[in-house]
Each structure stands twice: as structure tokens, then as C-alpha cells.
Write a protein that holds these residues in place. Structure first.
Motif, PDB file in Angstrom:
ATOM      1  N   ARG A 276       5.748  11.962  -2.897  1.00  0.00           N
ATOM      2  CA  ARG A 276       4.824  12.921  -3.511  1.00  0.00           C
ATOM      3  C   ARG A 276       3.929  13.555  -2.456  1.00  0.00           C
ATOM      4  O   ARG A 276       3.669  14.760  -2.472  1.00  0.00           O
ATOM      5  CB  ARG A 276       3.978  12.234  -4.584  1.00  0.00           C
ATOM      6  CG  ARG A 276       4.745  11.779  -5.817  1.00  0.00           C
ATOM      7  CD  ARG A 276       3.805  11.232  -6.891  1.00  0.00           C
ATOM      8  NE  ARG A 276       4.548  10.683  -8.013  1.00  0.00           N
ATOM      9  CZ  ARG A 276       4.851   9.404  -8.161  1.00  0.00           C
ATOM     10  NH1 ARG A 276       4.461   8.527  -7.242  1.00  0.00           N
ATOM     11  NH2 ARG A 276       5.537   8.980  -9.207  1.00  0.00           N
ATOM     12  N   TYR A 277       3.460  12.729  -1.550  1.00  0.00           N
ATOM     13  CA  TYR A 277       2.614  13.238  -0.467  1.00  0.00           C
ATOM     14  C   TYR A 277       3.390  14.243   0.385  1.00  0.00           C
ATOM     15  O   TYR A 277       2.882  15.318   0.714  1.00  0.00           O
ATOM     16  CB  TYR A 277       2.128  12.067   0.393  1.00  0.00           C
ATOM     17  CG  TYR A 277       1.564  12.472   1.723  1.00  0.00           C
ATOM     18  CD1 TYR A 277       0.252  12.919   1.849  1.00  0.00           C
ATOM     19  CD2 TYR A 277       2.350  12.394   2.881  1.00  0.00           C
ATOM     20  CE1 TYR A 277      -0.263  13.297   3.080  1.00  0.00           C
ATOM     21  CE2 TYR A 277       1.845  12.762   4.113  1.00  0.00           C
ATOM     22  CZ  TYR A 277       0.535  13.212   4.206  1.00  0.00           C
ATOM     23  OH  TYR A 277       0.042  13.594   5.428  1.00  0.00           O
TER      24      TYR A 277
ATOM     25  N   HIS B 255       7.531   6.160  -3.676  1.00  0.00           N
ATOM     26  CA  HIS B 255       7.284   7.314  -4.549  1.00  0.00           C
ATOM     27  C   HIS B 255       6.010   8.041  -4.141  1.00  0.00           C
ATOM     28  O   HIS B 255       5.975   9.278  -4.087  1.00  0.00           O
ATOM     29  CB  HIS B 255       7.192   6.856  -6.004  1.00  0.00           C
ATOM     30  CG  HIS B 255       8.503   6.423  -6.577  1.00  0.00           C
ATOM     31  ND1 HIS B 255       8.654   6.064  -7.897  1.00  0.00           N
ATOM     32  CD2 HIS B 255       9.728   6.281  -6.009  1.00  0.00           C
ATOM     33  CE1 HIS B 255       9.923   5.730  -8.117  1.00  0.00           C
ATOM     34  NE2 HIS B 255      10.587   5.846  -6.988  1.00  0.00           N
ATOM     35  N   ASP B 256       4.946   7.292  -3.836  1.00  0.00           N
ATOM     36  CA  ASP B 256       3.704   7.923  -3.394  1.00  0.00           C
ATOM     37  C   ASP B 256       3.913   8.692  -2.093  1.00  0.00           C
ATOM     38  O   ASP B 256       3.359   9.783  -1.901  1.00  0.00           O
ATOM     39  CB  ASP B 256       2.617   6.868  -3.200  1.00  0.00           C
ATOM     40  CG  ASP B 256       2.095   6.318  -4.523  1.00  0.00           C
ATOM     41  OD1 ASP B 256       2.264   6.995  -5.552  1.00  0.00           O
ATOM     42  OD2 ASP B 256       1.523   5.214  -4.510  1.00  0.00           O
TER      43      ASP B 256
ATOM     44  N   LEU C 151      10.732  16.601  -6.994  1.00  0.00           N
ATOM     45  CA  LEU C 151      10.286  15.232  -6.788  1.00  0.00           C
ATOM     46  C   LEU C 151      11.205  14.258  -7.509  1.00  0.00           C
ATOM     47  O   LEU C 151      11.585  13.215  -6.965  1.00  0.00           O
ATOM     48  CB  LEU C 151       8.845  15.073  -7.286  1.00  0.00           C
ATOM     49  CG  LEU C 151       8.281  13.644  -7.267  1.00  0.00           C
ATOM     50  CD1 LEU C 151       8.279  13.076  -5.860  1.00  0.00           C
ATOM     51  CD2 LEU C 151       6.883  13.630  -7.879  1.00  0.00           C
TER      52      LEU C 151
END
Length: 344
Positions: free
Chosen positions: A154-155, A150-151, A108
Motif C-alpha cells: 500500500r505504501y 500488505h502495508d 493493490l
């Protein structure tokens, strides 16, 4: 009040019909409506508007009325501008790194580092046209965009093993996609945000910058307004699977800004697809009959710029019109559960 975007010539009969609950019928037989033929396809977004409120569809899509023009927000990036910016960044990331992301080739942290320059470049270009006031505001909105990306990353890394297929996949051009609906077809075109595939299923996802409603409790069942867009994408993906080299078994999901999902993955064929065909059948019948009644559901009016046109207490009248109409209007009333709702 709303303003005209483009206005077709309307005779007196049409104007009288427009004032009378949106049931144009034969008075508008020559009014071209999108979706009924391959020469004039429609889109999932327009179908969403039609099923939300046919009268809104008449005013906004067919007659060209638009929301009043106004200056952009200066303290933050408003919608739909933020959504367009976010999708442009996501598209570049997936075009450059989609296969490697799906294969989880990096951590990540490494993906966040790779995305940083893309975010900054798109945001700097965006600022050349969008007048955010003050350096603190600009940096806060840059960070908002960065956190959203970023979210999303991550998903993506939290999903199971899959094969990258496409980002921003255009369909229906130059030949519209035909969706058979019993005795009638709808013809559609549009663009799908993300398509992947695993060993047995095509995975279609639509990225949202506003919160989506997960399928829990009372929100578990398909909703014609909320779910028609992703349902159409799923029907299209199943129909074009042979052309795309993807599995005909389809799963779909909306993905919200924190990675929350509203998903029909294991039950698309059993639950969402049959409901969607019923919704689209009603939509096609409304278009064919030139019937554009007001919605009987107050929830559909939240945030609508055309409320002054309808007034404050029209939902009871809308229910009367639908209940006293023909089969199509009664089907639309049943779809909206109008009789069960209280007048506001």
C-alpha cells in the motif's frame, strides 16, 4: 552476563585501560578497528552502535562480547528473526515485480494476490527452523507477516511516479566506499533495502519492522543515533550515483511497519548530510584515538545487555570523563548534550 563471541589476546595494560572508562589510547595501538582503512571497512550498523555508546561498541564489536544465548520465543516470531523474514519476502517481491510496482501496472488487490504465495512459501520454510507452538500461533504469525507485506505494498503504490533501481543493493564489495571527512576518511560497506529514482532525485529507503519516529515537533532535527544509518546510505548513493546511473541529488527515508516515514527527501543535502559528516568525523576520531567512553545519555542504555558491566549510576562519571578529555571527547559530549541531562 554477556558471553565471549571471540576474544583477542589482551595484556594487563589493555585490561587496566578497559576498566578505566574505555579510553584505551596507546595501550591498544595495535588493536585493529574497522572503518579507518580500505582493508578493514565498517558498516552503517556498526557506526550506529559507536555513536550510541562507544563503550558498547568496544565490548560488542571489538572485543567480541555478545548477548547471552537463549531460546527463541515460542508464542511469536521475535527479533531479529522477524525482521530477517520480512526482508527476505520484500526482497523477492521487489526483485520479481519492482519495475511494475513503481509503474503502478496493477491494482493493490492484484499485487496482494501476487504477494500471497511468496509470503506463504517463505513462512513455511521459516517454520522448519523456528519452533512456534500450536497451529493458532503459527497462523497468527503468518497473518502478521501477510499484513506487514500488505502495508508495504500500500505504501509503495501511494508513492509518486518513479523508476525502480534496486532492492538489497550491495555496496563496498569488493572495494569499500570511501567517505571523505576532512582530514580523515571512513571506509564502509553494506546493503541498501530499496533504491528508486524520479526525474531529478535518487530515493533511498530503509525498511523497518519496528516503528519509526516521524520528523514532527521535537523529533524534526537529525539525531546521530536514530539517523546515522540512513544518512550513510544517502552519502553512499550520492558518491556512487555515476556508477549506478542515478541522480546525484539524494533523498532518504526510514519506512516503518504501517508505512510511516522518517524522511529527509527535500532537505538531505541541506540538513542531514552536513550533520552526518560531523557525526562521522567524531566517530572516526574516536576510532583513531582508540577512545571508547561510556555514553552520558541514559536513553542510550535502554535495552542494552551490557548494563551490568557499567552499573546503575555511571552517567555522571561519563560526563566528567568527556568534559575533562581532549577535543574528541568534548565533541562527543556536545553531540550527546550530556550536560543537559539529569542523572538517573
Amino acid at each position: 552476563p554477556p558471553r565471549w563471541r571471540s576474544a583477542p589476546a589482551l595484556d594487563l595494560d589493555r585490561m587496566a585501560a578497559l576498566a578505566d572508562d574505555g579510553l584505551l589510547g596507546g595501550a591498544a595501538a595495535d588493536l585493529a578497528v574497522p572503518g579507518l582503512g580500505p582493508d578493514r571497512p565498517t558498516s552503517p550498523t556498526r557506526l550506529h552502535t559507536l555513536l550510541r555508546c562507544p563503550y558498547l561498541y568496544l565490548l560488542h564489536v571489538l572485543l567480541g562480547l555478545d548477548e547471552p544465548a537463549g531460546p527463541p520465543a515460542l508464542g511469536e516470531v521475535g527479533q531479529p528473526d522477524y525482521g530477517s523474514l520480512f526482508h527476505a519476502v520484500a526482497e523477492e517481491i521487489f526483485r520479481a515485480h519492482g519495475p511494475a510496482l513503481c509503474a503502478k501496472e496493477k491494482t493493490l488487490e492484484a499485487w496482494l494476490a501476487a504477494a500471497g504465495p511468496i509470503v506463504d512459501r517463505h513462512f513455511d520454510e521459516f517454520l522448519e527452523q523456528y519452533p512456534l507452538v500450536g497451529e493458532a500461533v503459527r497462523e497468527a504469525q503468518r497473518e502478521r507477516l501477510r499484513e506487514g507485506v500488505h502495508d508495504l505494498l500500500r505504501y509503495e503504490l501511494g508513492l509518486g511516479a518513479r523508476r525502480f533501481v534496486a532492492t538489497e543493493r550491495v555496496f563496498g564489495e569488493p572495494v569499500p566506499v570511501e567517505l571523505p571527512l576532512g582530514g580523515r576518511s571512513l571506509f564502509v560497506r553494506g546493503k541498501i533495502d530499496r533504491i528508486d529514482a524520479d526525474a531529478r532525485r535518487t530515493l533511498v529507503r530503509d525498511l523497518k519492522t519496528a516503528r519509526v519516529t516521524p520528523r514532527v515537533g521535537a523529533e524534526a532535527d537529525p539525531d546521530p543515533v536514530q539517523d546515522v544509518q540512513i544518512a550513510v546510505y544517502g552519502l553512499v548513493a550520492a558518491r556512487l550515483a555515476g556508477q549506478w546511473g542515478t541522480p546525484a541529488d539524494v533523498g532518504v527515508a526510514y519506512v516503518g511497519p504501517r508505512g510511516e516515514e522518517r524522511a529527509f527527501v527535500d532537505d538531505f543535502d541541506a540538513v542531514l548530510a552536513p550533520s552526518a559528516r560531523d557525526w562521522l568525523g567524531i566517530a572516526g576520531a574516536l576510532l583513531a584515538e582508540r577512545a571508547f567512553p561510556r555514553t552520558p545519555s541514559p536513553a542510550d542504555c535502554d535495552g542494552c545487555a551490557f548494563q551490568p558491566v557499567c552499573g546503575d549510576r555511571f552517567h555522571a562519571r561519563a560526563r566528567e570523563v568527556l568534559a575533562g578529555g581532549g577535543p574528541t571527547l568534548r565533541r562527543f559530549l556536545a553531540l550527546k548534550h550530556g550536560p543537559a541531562e539529569e542523572e538517573d
